[in-house]
Design a protein around this motif. Sequence first.
Motif, PDB file in Angstrom:
ATOM      1  N   LEU A 116      26.196  -2.058 -15.133  1.00  0.00           N
ATOM      2  CA  LEU A 116      27.062  -1.749 -16.272  1.00  0.00           C
ATOM      3  C   LEU A 116      28.509  -1.681 -15.802  1.00  0.00           C
ATOM      4  CD1 LEU A 116      25.092   1.057 -18.174  1.00  0.00           C
ATOM      5  CD2 LEU A 116      24.769  -1.422 -18.214  1.00  0.00           C
ATOM      6  N   PRO A 117      29.411  -2.371 -16.473  1.00  0.00           N
ATOM      7  CA  PRO A 117      30.822  -2.348 -16.058  1.00  0.00           C
ATOM      8  C   PRO A 117      31.477  -1.010 -16.353  1.00  0.00           C
ATOM      9  CG  PRO A 117      30.537  -3.670 -18.047  1.00  0.00           C
ATOM     10  CD  PRO A 117      29.170  -3.294 -17.602  1.00  0.00           C
ATOM     11  N   GLY A 118      32.090  -0.413 -15.329  1.00  0.00           N
ATOM     12  CA  GLY A 118      32.673   0.913 -15.472  1.00  0.00           C
ATOM     13  C   GLY A 118      33.756   0.998 -16.527  1.00  0.00           C
ATOM     14  N   ASP A 119      34.507  -0.096 -16.747  1.00  0.00           N
ATOM     15  CA  ASP A 119      35.604  -0.034 -17.713  1.00  0.00           C
ATOM     16  C   ASP A 119      35.123  -0.008 -19.160  1.00  0.00           C
ATOM     17  OD1 ASP A 119      34.648  -2.652 -17.647  1.00  0.00           O
ATOM     18  OD2 ASP A 119      36.633  -3.551 -17.907  1.00  0.00           O
ATOM     19  N   LYS A 120      33.822  -0.233 -19.362  1.00  0.00           N
ATOM     20  CA  LYS A 120      33.266  -0.174 -20.708  1.00  0.00           C
ATOM     21  C   LYS A 120      32.573   1.158 -21.001  1.00  0.00           C
ATOM     22  CE  LYS A 120      32.406  -5.134 -21.419  1.00  0.00           C
ATOM     23  NZ  LYS A 120      31.364  -6.126 -21.784  1.00  0.00           N
ATOM     24  N   ILE A 121      32.551   2.053 -20.025  1.00  0.00           N
ATOM     25  CA  ILE A 121      31.800   3.304 -20.162  1.00  0.00           C
ATOM     26  C   ILE A 121      32.739   4.444 -20.526  1.00  0.00           C
ATOM     27  CG2 ILE A 121      30.404   5.008 -18.932  1.00  0.00           C
ATOM     28  CD1 ILE A 121      29.304   2.732 -17.246  1.00  0.00           C
ATOM     29  N   ARG A 122      32.317   5.262 -21.482  1.00  0.00           N
ATOM     30  CA  ARG A 122      33.059   6.448 -21.876  1.00  0.00           C
ATOM     31  C   ARG A 122      32.139   7.663 -21.845  1.00  0.00           C
ATOM     32  NH1 ARG A 122      36.049   2.948 -21.221  1.00  0.00           N
ATOM     33  NH2 ARG A 122      37.861   2.290 -22.460  1.00  0.00           N
ATOM     34  N   TYR A 123      32.727   8.790 -21.459  1.00  0.00           N
ATOM     35  CA  TYR A 123      31.978  10.058 -21.454  1.00  0.00           C
ATOM     36  C   TYR A 123      32.297  10.851 -22.708  1.00  0.00           C
ATOM     37  CZ  TYR A 123      31.169  15.020 -20.493  1.00  0.00           C
ATOM     38  OH  TYR A 123      30.794  16.339 -20.587  1.00  0.00           O
ATOM     39  N   VAL A 124      31.240  11.338 -23.363  1.00  0.00           N
ATOM     40  CA  VAL A 124      31.378  12.266 -24.484  1.00  0.00           C
ATOM     41  C   VAL A 124      30.450  13.443 -24.207  1.00  0.00           C
ATOM     42  CG1 VAL A 124      30.803  12.632 -26.922  1.00  0.00           C
ATOM     43  CG2 VAL A 124      32.070  10.588 -26.237  1.00  0.00           C
ATOM     44  N   PRO A 125      30.949  14.666 -24.272  1.00  0.00           N
ATOM     45  CA  PRO A 125      30.062  15.824 -24.047  1.00  0.00           C
ATOM     46  C   PRO A 125      28.979  15.904 -25.117  1.00  0.00           C
ATOM     47  CG  PRO A 125      32.382  16.465 -23.970  1.00  0.00           C
ATOM     48  CD  PRO A 125      32.337  15.077 -24.522  1.00  0.00           C
ATOM     49  N   PHE A 126      27.803  16.350 -24.714  1.00  0.00           N
ATOM     50  CA  PHE A 126      26.708  16.534 -25.670  1.00  0.00           C
ATOM     51  C   PHE A 126      26.975  17.800 -26.483  1.00  0.00           C
ATOM     52  CE2 PHE A 126      21.983  17.099 -26.551  1.00  0.00           C
ATOM     53  CZ  PHE A 126      21.930  16.028 -27.419  1.00  0.00           C
ATOM     54  N   LYS A 127      26.013  18.188 -27.303  1.00  0.00           N
ATOM     55  CA  LYS A 127      26.162  19.366 -28.167  1.00  0.00           C
ATOM     56  C   LYS A 127      24.928  20.244 -28.036  1.00  0.00           C
ATOM     57  CE  LYS A 127      23.302  17.030 -31.075  1.00  0.00           C
ATOM     58  NZ  LYS A 127      21.964  17.400 -31.578  1.00  0.00           N
ATOM     59  N   VAL A 128      24.992  21.413 -28.619  1.00  0.00           N
ATOM     60  CA  VAL A 128      23.849  22.319 -28.627  1.00  0.00           C
ATOM     61  C   VAL A 128      22.939  21.936 -29.793  1.00  0.00           C
ATOM     62  CG1 VAL A 128      23.075  24.705 -28.838  1.00  0.00           C
ATOM     63  CG2 VAL A 128      25.212  24.179 -27.621  1.00  0.00           C
ATOM     64  N   ASN A 129      21.738  21.497 -29.488  1.00  0.00           N
ATOM     65  CA  ASN A 129      20.788  21.167 -30.552  1.00  0.00           C
ATOM     66  C   ASN A 129      20.441  22.401 -31.365  1.00  0.00           C
ATOM     67  OD1 ASN A 129      20.615  18.449 -29.956  1.00  0.00           O
ATOM     68  ND2 ASN A 129      18.817  18.671 -28.642  1.00  0.00           N
ATOM     69  N   ASP A 130      20.273  22.199 -32.664  1.00  0.00           N
ATOM     70  CA  ASP A 130      19.929  23.318 -33.570  1.00  0.00           C
ATOM     71  C   ASP A 130      20.905  24.484 -33.390  1.00  0.00           C
ATOM     72  OD1 ASP A 130      17.436  22.132 -34.653  1.00  0.00           O
ATOM     73  OD2 ASP A 130      16.740  22.357 -32.595  1.00  0.00           O
ATOM     74  N   TYR A 131      22.169  24.141 -33.353  1.00  0.00           N
ATOM     75  CA  TYR A 131      23.232  25.077 -32.993  1.00  0.00           C
ATOM     76  C   TYR A 131      23.170  26.383 -33.786  1.00  0.00           C
ATOM     77  CZ  TYR A 131      28.075  26.729 -32.361  1.00  0.00           C
ATOM     78  OH  TYR A 131      29.192  27.469 -32.091  1.00  0.00           O
ATOM     79  N   HIS A 132      23.103  26.295 -35.102  1.00  0.00           N
ATOM     80  CA  HIS A 132      23.160  27.504 -35.925  1.00  0.00           C
ATOM     81  C   HIS A 132      21.877  28.326 -35.783  1.00  0.00           C
ATOM     82  CE1 HIS A 132      26.979  26.360 -37.652  1.00  0.00           C
ATOM     83  NE2 HIS A 132      26.495  25.145 -37.847  1.00  0.00           N
ATOM     84  N   THR A 133      20.742  27.658 -35.619  1.00  0.00           N
ATOM     85  CA  THR A 133      19.489  28.376 -35.374  1.00  0.00           C
ATOM     86  C   THR A 133      19.564  29.124 -34.051  1.00  0.00           C
ATOM     87  OG1 THR A 133      18.212  26.746 -36.623  1.00  0.00           O
ATOM     88  CG2 THR A 133      17.001  28.133 -35.078  1.00  0.00           C
ATOM     89  N   VAL A 134      20.107  28.465 -33.039  1.00  0.00           N
ATOM     90  CA  VAL A 134      20.254  29.096 -31.730  1.00  0.00           C
ATOM     91  C   VAL A 134      21.136  30.336 -31.830  1.00  0.00           C
ATOM     92  CG1 VAL A 134      21.297  28.789 -29.439  1.00  0.00           C
ATOM     93  CG2 VAL A 134      19.792  27.027 -30.365  1.00  0.00           C
ATOM     94  N   LEU A 135      22.243  30.234 -32.560  1.00  0.00           N
ATOM     95  CA  LEU A 135      23.144  31.376 -32.707  1.00  0.00           C
ATOM     96  C   LEU A 135      22.454  32.562 -33.385  1.00  0.00           C
ATOM     97  CD1 LEU A 135      26.577  29.803 -33.762  1.00  0.00           C
ATOM     98  CD2 LEU A 135      25.822  30.530 -31.489  1.00  0.00           C
ATOM     99  N   ASP A 136      21.516  32.277 -34.286  1.00  0.00           N
ATOM    100  CA  ASP A 136      20.847  33.338 -35.040  1.00  0.00           C
ATOM    101  C   ASP A 136      19.581  33.858 -34.358  1.00  0.00           C
ATOM    102  OD1 ASP A 136      22.771  33.158 -37.014  1.00  0.00           O
ATOM    103  OD2 ASP A 136      21.620  31.751 -38.241  1.00  0.00           O
ATOM    104  N   THR A 137      19.216  33.275 -33.213  1.00  0.00           N
ATOM    105  CA  THR A 137      17.958  33.637 -32.559  1.00  0.00           C
ATOM    106  C   THR A 137      18.145  34.858 -31.656  1.00  0.00           C
ATOM    107  OG1 THR A 137      17.170  31.341 -32.570  1.00  0.00           O
ATOM    108  CG2 THR A 137      16.155  32.844 -30.976  1.00  0.00           C
ATOM    109  N   PRO A 138      17.359  35.902 -31.860  1.00  0.00           N
ATOM    110  CA  PRO A 138      17.435  37.067 -30.955  1.00  0.00           C
ATOM    111  C   PRO A 138      16.852  36.716 -29.590  1.00  0.00           C
ATOM    112  CG  PRO A 138      15.635  37.336 -32.529  1.00  0.00           C
ATOM    113  CD  PRO A 138      16.388  36.103 -32.950  1.00  0.00           C
ATOM    114  N   THR A 139      17.426  37.273 -28.544  1.00  0.00           N
ATOM    115  CA  THR A 139      16.954  37.000 -27.192  1.00  0.00           C
ATOM    116  C   THR A 139      16.391  38.265 -26.557  1.00  0.00           C
ATOM    117  OG1 THR A 139      19.125  37.421 -26.213  1.00  0.00           O
ATOM    118  CG2 THR A 139      18.648  35.158 -26.884  1.00  0.00           C
ATOM    119  N   SER A 140      15.563  38.047 -25.550  1.00  0.00           N
ATOM    120  CA  SER A 140      14.977  39.165 -24.817  1.00  0.00           C
ATOM    121  C   SER A 140      14.627  38.675 -23.421  1.00  0.00           C
ATOM    122  CB  SER A 140      13.725  39.687 -25.539  1.00  0.00           C
ATOM    123  OG  SER A 140      12.738  38.661 -25.615  1.00  0.00           O
TER     124      SER A 140
END
Length: 324
Positions: A120-144
Amino acid sequence: MRIVTNTTWFEGRAVDGVPIKTYRISGGALSNGLRQFLRLRHWDAAVLNVAPNDVLAFCLLKRLFPSSRLKIVAVDLILPAPRTLLQRLRVTVIGWLFRAVDRFIFYSKDTSGLQVVYGLPGDKIRYVPFKVNDYHTVLDTPTSDAGYILSCGRSYRDYATFCRALEGLPYSARIVATLDQLRENGTDFDLRSVPPNVNVVAHDGASASWIDWIARSKVVVLPISADALVPAGISACLVAMALGKCVVVSDSPVTRGIFTDGEHAVVVPSADAAAMRAAIVRVCEDGAYRAHVAHTGREYALSLRDESRLGDDIFREAISAMTR
């Protein structure tokens, strides 16, 4: 602007005030897509997410019809490292086809393996950060802290190293994975190699139970295969971080240039059971260190937010590729 895509990232968007027209395709629809390509080849772009077969079909047809104006943007291609002679020969052909892609978007900064193996040619590659899947569910989930060490996921996991690292330690561990899908996702795992303090749990694939397993864990350990070319484990890693869990993860494309060892996560050499064992002992025994890594990791994960932020970044990169 007209875009062929298998995602919703372009719906309701406009460029310079002009609404984008989209044509939605579903997975595998273009494997025999000559007829559709002939109809769509004068569109502006094809933006395909996690669809290597469709990307290959477009690349082949674009080479057969070089007059096509269609720009190809490939997002998050999950490409395996070849392990046999036949696979290496196949990679040579695939790499030639992929050179018809106008832009690759990956969720890892280190794409050196992909560049070497697939060309793969390096000049054609771009980095984009991923995201948190099920973001709002994760925020509302209690942890222990239910006391168990969790290792989870199916793609390019090195569970053998994880088991060797846990053997004889005074900790209880769980491996939670969709067991019937391990091999097809690059994970070789012999259940007979599991030590007594590690229990293997067949996951049902449901998002709610996946999040719950992570939310109740003490520590999350993600052993990534040494030959992984892509950011395997990024989804589990970010969900665990967002839930405030200390993550131990193998050095791999998911970590390089992204996570700082001892800050965002504890990074250990791949396939090194002794190093992983030492890291597990430290995070289990040193509560202050574990809390520090968990806190810093959570701040980073939450900064990446959700699908809407990811869609915005993909949109900008795709439009840039189309207008260059």
